[in-house]
Design an enzyme around this catalytic site. Structure first.
Site, PDB file in Angstrom:
ATOM      1  N   GLY A 263     -25.245  20.575  -2.617  1.00  7.22           N
ATOM      2  CA  GLY A 263     -24.407  21.244  -3.239  1.00  7.22           C
ATOM      3  C   GLY A 263     -23.602  20.646  -4.732  1.00  7.22           C
ATOM      4  N   GLU A 264     -23.049  19.367  -4.114  1.00  5.96           N
ATOM      5  CA  GLU A 264     -22.260  18.462  -5.058  1.00  5.96           C
ATOM      6  C   GLU A 264     -23.436  18.143  -6.212  1.00  5.96           C
ATOM      7  OE1 GLU A 264     -20.428  15.255  -2.926  1.00  5.96           O
ATOM      8  OE2 GLU A 264     -20.326  14.014  -4.731  1.00  5.96           O
TER       9      GLU A 264
END
Ligand SMILES: Cc1cc2nc3c(=O)[nH]c(=O)nc-3n(C[C@H](O)[C@H](O)[C@H](O)COP(=O)(O)OP(=O)(O)OC[C@H]3O[C@@H](n4cnc5c(N)ncnc54)[C@H](O)[C@@H]3O)c2cc1C
Length: 401
Positions: A263-264
């Site tokens: 996600g990062e």
């Protein structure tokens, strides 16, 4: 013969939104943009000198921007992953990469593991106030001796089974470096090694209060760009925490953090595309205003072609991010495509911003035009959240090599 009405005309200035976005996303985009431009951008110069102010978090919490995709029961807005993309894209209008990064660490790096792996008590104690902006978070993976090689970390958490503790406590020792928000954070999602002999099954995440005895904010690190963010060296000396501080499954921290990194990386990729687009737009304006040899510099073929190259690369990056986000939103875990998007957009943004600086000539090297800052800020993207080389390795390995 075709009539004039039935002629198909090329749409050179397509403004139709991408299919992943709805009217609601458009409204959200508008309200974030308006907030960012009115309330954050005016402070960009000052925050470059002294890092951004903590009030940003409660203010964004009040507006609902820190929990866009978290359920309403925790104070979130109940939106989808695309809402987070919108936030990442609009934060570039703060003209402060460091601010955008500090907020993204909170919304898309440190709090997602609390939401996904946390107990109900942990969510109430950390996630709910984080969404309100009352508690600021940071994420501790990197150490002085281990960055790309996460499995090489040395921070140890040891179960203390002496009498009196009932085996219910852990003692943590080690250090973390380059930690964004490390100086201002109220809590940290900390990656530790709990069983050095268990390979990838020997890691555990902890949720730690940053004012717990033994947590030391050793120093603020000076850096090339992202000056508005605070980056810290942290030490953990005999930090004693209860068993309830374990986040997720004991021994599964490595897998948990690998999930978090996806996600990062995708949010970082969205920020790269938006940052490149912003530099492009600023430079397009400049190329129309600045004249040399009796004409606007944008009218030179050499410059026009630079814009064409940049626009094409930005569009390619955008498509990669949106298509990958669509898969992510629909329940897939597309590590290969996320790595590709992260790799491509980070490189692309660095190339684009560098070209924008070039088109600005001497003005590009001066602080007042903002390109100089973007150029310094953007470079981090080829290093943070996994370097280019690590992305290449992940992609290469995904083909069985
Ligand atoms: C401003 C900033 C903010 C950051 N914020 C955070 C944060 O909030 N939390 C956090 O945990 N971390 C944070 N980081 C750390 C960041 O994620 C690491 O710097 C990054 O993962 C690289 O690790 P390293 O610096 O130890 O480099 P190293 O791992 O030492 O790598 C050095 C070089 O060797 C290359 N290399 C390493 N392994 C391989 C390989 N297998 N094959 C080929 N080449 C390889 C790398 O690509 C790189 O070029 C931040 C870093 C910076 C600069």
């Amino acid at each position: 013969m075709a009539t004039a009405d039935s002629l198909l005309k090329p749409d050179h200035a397509a403004s139709r939104k991408h299919f992943i976005f709805t009217e609601e996303h458009d409204q959200l985009r508008e309200s974030i943009r308006s907030f960012v431009v009115k309330e954050l951008a005016p402070h960009a110069e000052q925050w470059e000198e002294e890092t951004f102010a903590d009030w940003v978090f409660p203010r964004m919490g009040e507006l609902g921007f820190l929990g866009l995709s978290y359920p309403e029961e925790y104070g979130g807005q109940g939106g989808d992953y695309y809402a987070n993309l919108v936030l990442a894209e609009e934060m570039v209008h703060s003209n402060s990469g460091g601010l955008a990064m500090g907020v993204a660490v909170h919304t898309d790096m440190a709090t997602p593991p609390v939401f996904l792996f946390g107990t109900e008590e942990q969510k109430q104690e950390y996630l709910v106030p984080a969404i309100r902006g009352e508690k600021i978070s940071c994420l501790g993976i990197t150490e002085p001796d281990a960055g790309s090689d996460v499995s090489g970390i040395k921070t140890r958490a040891v179960r203390d089974s002496r009498s009196g503790t009932g085996g219910d406590e852990w003692v943590i020792n080690g250090s973390k470096t380059y930690i964004t928000n490390g100086l201002r954070a109220d809590f940290i999602v900390l990656v530790t090694k709990t069983d050095p002999d268990a390979g990838y099954d020997g890691f555990t995440l902890f949720l730690l209060d940053m004012d717990a005895p033994g947590v030391i904010r050793e120093k603020k690190l000076e850096k090339l760009g992202m000056h508005a963010s605070d980056t810290a060296l942290l030490a953990f000396q005999d930090v004693r925490v209860p068993a309830e501080a374990v986040l997720g499954q004991e021994g599964k921290g490595f897998y948990h953090i690998m999930w978090e990194l996806q996600g990062e990386r995708l949010i970082g990729a969205a920020g790269c595309v938006a940052g490149a687009q912003k530099a492009f737009d600023m430079t397009l304006k400049y190329a129309g205003e600045r004249s040399a040899f009796g004409r606007p510099i944008g009218k030179f073929q050499a410059i026009r072609h630079k814009f064409a190259e940049m626009a094409t690369k930005i569009e390619a990056g955008r498509q990669m991010v949106y298509t990958t986000a669509w898969r992510f939103q629909n329940g897939e875990y597309p590590v290969r495509e996320i790595s590709m998007a992260k790799l491509y957009t980070a490189r692309m943004a660095c190339e684009v911003v560098d070209e924008c600086l070039q088109i600005h000539g001497g003005a590009g090297y001066m602080k007042e035009y903002g390109i100089e800052r973007a150029w310094r800020d953007v470079r981090l993207n080829r290093i943070g959240a996994g370097t280019d080389e690590v992305m290449l390795d992940v992609i290469g390995r995904s083909y069985g090599l």
